[in-house]
Design a protein around this motif. Structure first.
Motif, PDB file in Angstrom:
ATOM      1  N   ALA A   1       0.871  -1.176   0.000  1.00  0.00           N
ATOM      2  CA  ALA A   1       0.000   0.000   0.000  1.00  0.00           C
ATOM      3  C   ALA A   1       0.907   1.225   0.000  1.00  0.00           C
ATOM      4  O   ALA A   1       1.583   1.505   1.001  1.00  0.00           O
ATOM      5  N   LYS A   2       0.929   1.925  -1.127  1.00  0.00           N
ATOM      6  CA  LYS A   2       1.835   3.059  -1.312  1.00  0.00           C
ATOM      7  C   LYS A   2       1.726   4.080  -0.182  1.00  0.00           C
ATOM      8  O   LYS A   2       2.719   4.682   0.228  1.00  0.00           O
ATOM      9  N   GLU A   3       0.526   4.270   0.351  1.00  0.00           N
ATOM     10  CA  GLU A   3       0.286   5.299   1.367  1.00  0.00           C
ATOM     11  C   GLU A   3       0.831   4.943   2.756  1.00  0.00           C
ATOM     12  O   GLU A   3       0.736   5.759   3.679  1.00  0.00           O
ATOM     13  N   SER A   4       1.360   3.731   2.925  1.00  0.00           N
ATOM     14  CA  SER A   4       1.857   3.331   4.246  1.00  0.00           C
ATOM     15  C   SER A   4       3.275   3.828   4.476  1.00  0.00           C
ATOM     16  O   SER A   4       4.114   3.736   3.582  1.00  0.00           O
ATOM     17  N   PRO A   5       3.579   4.328   5.684  1.00  0.00           N
ATOM     18  CA  PRO A   5       4.908   4.897   5.937  1.00  0.00           C
ATOM     19  C   PRO A   5       6.004   3.850   6.143  1.00  0.00           C
ATOM     20  O   PRO A   5       7.173   4.145   5.950  1.00  0.00           O
ATOM     21  N   ILE A   6       5.624   2.630   6.537  1.00  0.00           N
ATOM     22  CA  ILE A   6       6.608   1.553   6.721  1.00  0.00           C
ATOM     23  C   ILE A   6       6.040   0.297   6.063  1.00  0.00           C
ATOM     24  O   ILE A   6       4.876  -0.065   6.307  1.00  0.00           O
ATOM     25  N   LYS A   7       6.832  -0.322   5.184  1.00  0.00           N
ATOM     26  CA  LYS A   7       6.370  -1.463   4.384  1.00  0.00           C
ATOM     27  C   LYS A   7       7.356  -2.604   4.530  1.00  0.00           C
ATOM     28  O   LYS A   7       8.563  -2.398   4.405  1.00  0.00           O
ATOM     29  N   ILE A   8       6.830  -3.802   4.776  1.00  0.00           N
ATOM     30  CA  ILE A   8       7.688  -4.973   5.015  1.00  0.00           C
ATOM     31  C   ILE A   8       7.335  -6.077   4.020  1.00  0.00           C
ATOM     32  O   ILE A   8       6.168  -6.477   3.924  1.00  0.00           O
ATOM     33  N   GLY A   9       8.322  -6.555   3.279  1.00  0.00           N
ATOM     34  CA  GLY A   9       8.129  -7.708   2.398  1.00  0.00           C
ATOM     35  C   GLY A   9       8.459  -8.977   3.166  1.00  0.00           C
ATOM     36  O   GLY A   9       9.539  -9.080   3.739  1.00  0.00           O
ATOM     37  N   CYS A  10       7.527  -9.942   3.184  1.00  0.00           N
ATOM     38  CA  CYS A  10       7.701 -11.151   4.001  1.00  0.00           C
ATOM     39  C   CYS A  10       7.538 -12.428   3.193  1.00  0.00           C
ATOM     40  O   CYS A  10       6.705 -12.487   2.270  1.00  0.00           O
ATOM     41  N   ARG A  11       8.278 -13.441   3.557  1.00  0.00           N
ATOM     42  CA  ARG A  11       8.151 -14.772   2.976  1.00  0.00           C
ATOM     43  C   ARG A  11       7.479 -15.687   3.991  1.00  0.00           C
ATOM     44  O   ARG A  11       7.807 -15.646   5.185  1.00  0.00           O
ATOM     45  N   TYR A  12       6.511 -16.491   3.520  1.00  0.00           N
ATOM     46  CA  TYR A  12       5.853 -17.461   4.403  1.00  0.00           C
ATOM     47  C   TYR A  12       6.870 -18.484   4.891  1.00  0.00           C
ATOM     48  O   TYR A  12       7.598 -19.071   4.086  1.00  0.00           O
ATOM     49  N   ILE A  13       6.915 -18.704   6.206  1.00  0.00           N
ATOM     50  CA  ILE A  13       7.870 -19.660   6.788  1.00  0.00           C
ATOM     51  C   ILE A  13       7.162 -20.886   7.344  1.00  0.00           C
ATOM     52  O   ILE A  13       7.546 -22.017   7.082  1.00  0.00           O
ATOM     53  N   ASN A  14       6.104 -20.677   8.117  1.00  0.00           N
ATOM     54  CA  ASN A  14       5.464 -21.803   8.794  1.00  0.00           C
ATOM     55  C   ASN A  14       4.134 -21.336   9.361  1.00  0.00           C
ATOM     56  O   ASN A  14       3.812 -20.147   9.325  1.00  0.00           O
ATOM     57  N   GLU A  15       3.355 -22.284   9.871  1.00  0.00           N
ATOM     58  CA  GLU A  15       2.105 -21.920  10.531  1.00  0.00           C
ATOM     59  C   GLU A  15       1.834 -22.891  11.665  1.00  0.00           C
ATOM     60  O   GLU A  15       2.302 -24.035  11.640  1.00  0.00           O
TER      61      GLU A  15
END
Lengths: 210, 210
Positions: free
Chosen positions: B127-141
Motif C-alpha cells: 500500500a503506497k500510502e503506508s509509511p513503513i512497508k515490510i516484504g515477508c516470505r511465508y515460513i510456517n504456521e
C-alpha cells in the motif's frame, strides 16, 4: 530507503534488535505477574500480549528462550495461573525496571517500586498501579521451532478496571485508562484517540461512531 | 469493577467482542497485502502482527477462521509471500474500509482508495500510502486448536521507510511515521512518544536516553 534481509543480518546485534523490534509497529505494553512454589512473586514486562479470541475469551503471549523470563514460565506452569497488568503513563518507569536481572529469590514488585495486590481469591499477584488487570489460567502452549520461542495461551478468568472507562457497547476506552504502548525495546508512548469507525460495508464510507 | 468469565460469556456477542478485544491493550495496526494466482490483489486489516525475533528477523500474525481473511491465507500459501504495511493517521479510514466484505474478484486497493505498489521485484502488493512497508516470505504456521485460529510466521525479506525516521541505534521513530494503533474492533489512535529508557539494571533507576 530499503534495508534488505542481508543488510539487517549484517547489523551489530543490538542495532538489529532495535530495528526489527520497531519495524512491525507498536506493541502492547503489559506486566505479567506470577508466583513460585515458595510464594516468591515475579513481575516481568511483555510486549507480545495479543488478543486471540472472544468466545472463549483467550489471549496469548510469546516467551523468549531467556533466563529472566523462564521464571514466568516455571511459575505459571506450577501454579496454572498468571496476571496481565497494563503498563500506563503512571507506572512505565517502574514497569521498565522489572526487566533488570534480579536474583530469582527477589520479587520485582518491591525492587521496582510496584505494589503486589491480590484480587478475587486469585493465586497470582497483580500490580496495584495498573489501570486494567486480567486474571488468566494457563490453557496451552505452542513451541515455535523457528527461533525456540513459545506461544502461551491463557484463558481470561476475570478483568478488573474502573467503571468510568467502559463504554455502553463493551469497548474499553484505553485513552482514559492511560494505557501505554512500546516500540522497539525501550520506547514508551501514550496513544491519543483519533476516531472509532462504523462497521465497513462495500460501497459506503466508514463513519465516525464516537 | 470486575467482570468474571461468566459475566463475559453472558454478554451479547458484539458487546463481548468489543470488550475482550479492548481489554488486552492496544494492538498493532497493519494492512496485509497478497495476490492470487490470477493476479487479483487483496488487502486486509490485521491487528495481530507481532514481533517474533530479530535473528533471524521474524514476525507473526493470527488468522481468524473467517471467509474474508481466508483470501489472505490462500494467496500467501500459493505465492509464498505477503506484505505488511503500517496503518497511519493518513490512511486509517481507507485501511478500515478494506475490511468490508468485497467479492473475491474485487481488489480492496481500488475499492478502498489505496494505491497498489510493487517494490524491489517482490511478487506481493504494497500500500503506497503506508509509511513503513515490510516484504515477508511465508515460513510456517501453527494451528491453534483452542479456537481454530492459525499463527502465521513470516520471514522479513526487506523493509522500506523514509530515512528520516531511522535513529542512529537502529530504532525507528514511529511517532515521526504517524503509525496508528487499534483498540477493540474499530478504534484508531496515534501514540505520542513519552520517553526511551536505558537498559534496566538492579539497584539503579532507568534514565531517559532520548
Amino acid at each position: 530507503m530499503i534495508l534488505t534481509r542481508s543488510d539487517i543480518d549484517a547489523l551489530p546485534s543490538r542495532k538489529r534488535a532495535h530495528f526489527v523490534n520497531s519495524c512491525v509497529g507498536y506493541k502492547s505494553a503489559n506486566l505479567i505477574g506470577t508466583k513460585d512454589e515458595h510464594g516468591v512473586s515475579n513481575l516481568a514486562v511483555f510486549s507480545s500480549v495479543i488478543h486471540l479470541g472472544s468466545n472463549p475469551p483467550l489471549l496469548g503471549f510469546i516467551l523468549r528462550p531467556r533466563t529472566v523470563i523462564r521464571n514466568t514460565y516455571d511459575n505459571l506452569r506450577s501454579s496454572g495461573v498468571f496476571t496481565v497488568n497494563h503498563i500506563s503513563e503512571e507506572n512505565y518507569k517502574q514497569a521498565h525496571q522489572t526487566s533488570a536481572k534480579y536474583a530469582p529469590e527477589v520479587s520485582e514488585f518491591e525492587s521496582a517500586g510496584l505494589t503486589e495486590e491480590y484480587l478475587n481469591d486469585f493465586d497470582a499477584p497483580f500490580a496495584k498501579e495498573s489501570p486494567i488487570k486480567i486474571g488468566c489460567r494457563y490453557i496451552n502452549e505452542y513451541y515455535l521451532e523457528e527461533n525456540e520461542c513459545t506461544l502461551i495461551i491463557g484463558g481470561i478468568e476475570f478483568v478488573q478496571f474502573d467503571e468510568s472507562i467502559l463504554n455502553d457497547d463493551g469497548w474499553l476506552n484505553l485513552e482514559k485508562s492511560g494505557t501505554a504502548v512500546v516500540s522497539g525495546l525501550d520506547a514508551y508512548s501514550i496513544p491519543a484517540l483519533l476516531d472509532r469507525l462504523s462497521y465497513a460495508e462495500p460501497g459506503s464510507e466508514p463513519k465516525s461512531i464516537l
